[in-house]
Design an enzyme around this catalytic site. Structure first.
Site, PDB file in Angstrom:
ATOM      1  N   ASP A  26      -0.412   1.341   1.802  1.00 46.33           N
ATOM      2  CA  ASP A  26      -0.828   0.426   2.874  1.00 46.33           C
ATOM      3  C   ASP A  26      -1.428  -0.866   2.306  1.00 46.33           C
ATOM      4  O   ASP A  26      -1.911  -0.898   1.179  1.00 46.33           O
ATOM      5  CB  ASP A  26      -1.851   1.148   3.766  1.00 46.33           C
ATOM      6  CG  ASP A  26      -2.051   0.424   5.083  1.00 46.33           C
ATOM      7  OD1 ASP A  26      -1.146  -0.306   5.516  1.00 46.33           O
ATOM      8  OD2 ASP A  26      -3.130   0.603   5.687  1.00 46.33           O
ATOM      9  N   GLY A  29       0.677  -6.364   4.071  1.00 43.16           N
ATOM     10  CA  GLY A  29       0.576  -7.533   4.940  1.00 43.16           C
ATOM     11  C   GLY A  29      -0.723  -8.297   4.693  1.00 43.16           C
ATOM     12  O   GLY A  29      -0.720  -9.528   4.548  1.00 43.16           O
ATOM     13  N   ASN A  74       6.213   2.242  12.882  1.00 40.94           N
ATOM     14  CA  ASN A  74       6.538   0.930  12.284  1.00 40.94           C
ATOM     15  C   ASN A  74       7.785   0.296  12.922  1.00 40.94           C
ATOM     16  O   ASN A  74       8.009  -0.910  12.785  1.00 40.94           O
ATOM     17  CB  ASN A  74       6.720   1.034  10.770  1.00 40.94           C
ATOM     18  CG  ASN A  74       5.444   1.311   9.998  1.00 40.94           C
ATOM     19  OD1 ASN A  74       5.463   1.898   8.914  1.00 40.94           O
ATOM     20  ND2 ASN A  74       4.303   0.900  10.526  1.00 40.94           N
TER      21      ASN A  74
HETATM   22  C1  IPE Z   1       0.928   3.703   7.500  1.00 42.94           C
HETATM   23  O1  IPE Z   1       0.501   2.408   7.502  1.00 42.94           O
HETATM   24  C2  IPE Z   1       2.425   3.763   7.340  1.00 42.94           C
HETATM   25  C3  IPE Z   1       2.927   3.409   6.027  1.00 42.94           C
HETATM   26  C4  IPE Z   1       2.203   3.119   4.988  1.00 42.94           C
HETATM   27  C5  IPE Z   1       4.341   3.412   5.909  1.00 42.94           C
HETATM   28  P1  IPE Z   1       0.315   1.578   8.850  1.00 42.94           P
HETATM   29  O2  IPE Z   1      -0.108   0.224   8.455  1.00 42.94           O
HETATM   30  O3  IPE Z   1       1.539   1.668   9.688  1.00 42.94           O
HETATM   31  O4  IPE Z   1      -0.853   2.379   9.570  1.00 42.94           O
HETATM   32  P2  IPE Z   1      -1.944   1.879  10.596  1.00 42.94           P
HETATM   33  O5  IPE Z   1      -1.218   1.099  11.659  1.00 42.94           O
HETATM   34  O6  IPE Z   1      -2.910   1.026   9.848  1.00 42.94           O
HETATM   35  O7  IPE Z   1      -2.601   3.126  11.098  1.00 42.94           O
HETATM   36  C1  IPE Z   2       2.237  -1.048   4.343  1.00 42.56           C
HETATM   37  O1  IPE Z   2       1.645  -2.295   4.479  1.00 42.56           O
HETATM   38  C2  IPE Z   2       3.746  -1.086   4.469  1.00 42.56           C
HETATM   39  C3  IPE Z   2       4.253  -0.552   5.745  1.00 42.56           C
HETATM   40  C4  IPE Z   2       3.543   0.040   6.648  1.00 42.56           C
HETATM   41  C5  IPE Z   2       5.660  -0.706   6.004  1.00 42.56           C
HETATM   42  P1  IPE Z   2       1.366  -2.938   5.902  1.00 42.56           P
HETATM   43  O2  IPE Z   2       2.558  -3.711   6.317  1.00 42.56           O
HETATM   44  O3  IPE Z   2       0.900  -1.919   6.868  1.00 42.56           O
HETATM   45  O4  IPE Z   2       0.180  -3.932   5.541  1.00 42.56           O
HETATM   46  P2  IPE Z   2      -1.162  -4.136   6.345  1.00 42.56           P
HETATM   47  O5  IPE Z   2      -1.779  -2.789   6.523  1.00 42.56           O
HETATM   48  O6  IPE Z   2      -0.792  -4.774   7.637  1.00 42.56           O
HETATM   49  O7  IPE Z   2      -1.979  -5.013   5.469  1.00 42.56           O
HETATM   50 MG    MG Z   3      -0.899  -1.166   7.354  1.00 44.39          MG
END
Ligand code: IPE
Ligand code: IPE
Ligand code: MG
Length: 254
Positions: A26, A29, A74
Site C-alpha cells: 500500500d 498513490g 480497487n
Molecule cells: C489494499 O489497499 C489493496 C491493495 C494493496 C491491493 P487499498 O489502498 O485498496 O486499501 P484501503 O482502501 O486503504 O483500505
Molecule cells: C497500493 O497503493 C496499490 C493498489 C491498491 C493498487 P494505493 O494506490 O492504494 O496508494 P495509496 O494508499 O492511495 O497511497
Molecule cells: Mg491504498
C-alpha cells in the site's frame, strides 16, 4: 537508527523464518502525490519494488510469497488508474517471466481472474502455465482479490457439492473449507506485512489470517526495500506465537 540500517546487520535464523509471507503493498498513490506526481507514477515505482522483493524473498528462503496487488474494491477506482495498473501488470509479466523461470519460481493468481482484461489475462495465464512445473518459491499475485469473495466462492462450491449429493454437510470442516479457498494446499500466512502505515486488513486473506503475525510499517511500498523485508522477518522471529494456547502447551491449530 532507521529500519533499513538495523536490517543491514541482521543475520536471519532460518529456523525462525516465516514460511509464508503475505504483503499488502500500500501507499503508491500517496508516495507519488508527495512528490507532486500522478498516482500512476507511484504504481510504476512500486512495480520495481515487486521485482526486488520477490528476488529477496526467494533468496532468504521464504517458501510462499503472496502479494496483494489489486482488490475487488480497487475496481471502483478511476478507469485511467485501473488501465495503468493493468498495463503495469502486463509489462511486468512479459519482462519478468524469464527471471521467474530462471529462479524456479511458480506463479499463481488468486482472485476473480475472469474480471482481468482479456489480453492481460492471457499473458497472466500463460505465465502461470509456463512456471507451473517449477518447484521453488510459490509466488501468489492477488488480483481482483477479496477475502469475502474468496469465502463466498468456496461456500458456493461446497453448497453445490452438497446439493448434488457428492458431499455430506458433516464433511464440511475447517480443513475442507480451506481446501476450497484460492489458497488451497498452501500454509496460512505466518507473517502479513502492510506498508504505508494503515492498521487495517482491507479484505485480504480474511480466513487465512486467523493466526498470522502482523507487521505494519510506515514505509510506503515504493520505498520498501529488501532490507525492510529482512527487518520484518527478524521482527517475526522475535514474536511469541501461542495459537490460543498457554506458553507451556503450544501447538499449531489444526
Ligand atoms: C489494499 O489497499 C489493496 C491493495 C494493496 C491491493 P487499498 O489502498 O485498496 O486499501 P484501503 O482502501 O486503504 O483500505
Ligand atoms: C497500493 O497503493 C496499490 C493498489 C491498491 C493498487 P494505493 O494506490 O492504494 O496508494 P495509496 O494508499 O492511495 O497511497
Ligand atoms: Mg491504498
Amino acid at each position: 537508527m532507521s529500519i533499513s540500517d538495523t536490517a543491514e546487520v541482521l543475520v536471519l535464523d532460518s529456523k525462525k523464518m516465516p514460511r509464508h509471507v503475505a504483503i499488502i503493498m500500500d501507499g503508491n498513490g500517496r508516495w507519488a502525490k508527495l512528490r507532486g506526481w500522478h498516482r500512476t507514477m507511484g504504481h510504476a515505482y512500486g512495480t520495481q519494488r515487486v521485482k526486488e522483493i520477490i528476488r529477496e524473498a526467494d533468496r532468504i528462503g521464504i517458501k510462499v510469497l503472496t502479494l496483494y496487488a489489486f482488490s475487488t474494491e480497487n475496481w471502483s477506482r478511476p478507469s485511467g488508474e485501473i488501465e495503468a495498473l493493468m498495463q503495469l501488470l502486463r509489462d511486468y509479466l512479459l519482462k519478468e517471466r524469464q527471471e521467474l523461470l530462471d529462479n524456479n519460481i511458480r506463479l499463481q493468481a488468486l482472485g476473480q481472474i475472469e474480471r482481468i482484461p482479456t489480453e492481460v489475462r492471457a499473458i497472466l495465464e500463460d505465465t502461470i502455465e509456463v512456471t507451473s512445473p517449477n518447484t521453488g518459491m510459490l509466488l501468489n499475485f492477488c488480483l481482483s482479490y477479496g477475502g469475502r469473495a474468496d469465502i463466498i466462492q468456496a461456500t458456493q462450491r461446497l453448497a453445490r457439492e452438497v446439493a448434488s449429493g457428492q458431499l455430506e454437510i458433516s464433511q464440511i470442516d475447517e480443513a475442507r473449507f480451506s481446501d476450497y479457498l484460492y489458497t488451497s494446499g498452501m500454509p496460512d500466512p505466518d507473517l502479513v506485512i502492510r506498508t504505508s502505515g494503515e492498521f487495517r486488513i482491507s479484505n485480504f486473506l480474511l480466513w487465512q489470517m486467523a493466526y498470522s503475525e502482523i507487521f505494519v510499517t510506515d514505509t510506503s511500498w515504493p520505498d520498501f526495500e529488501p532490507s525492510h523485508l529482512r527487518a520484518a522477518c527478524e521482527a517475526f522471529s522475535q514474536r511469541k506465537r501461542r495459537f490460543g494456547q498457554t506458553d507451556e502447551a503450544q501447538r499449531k491449530p489444526l
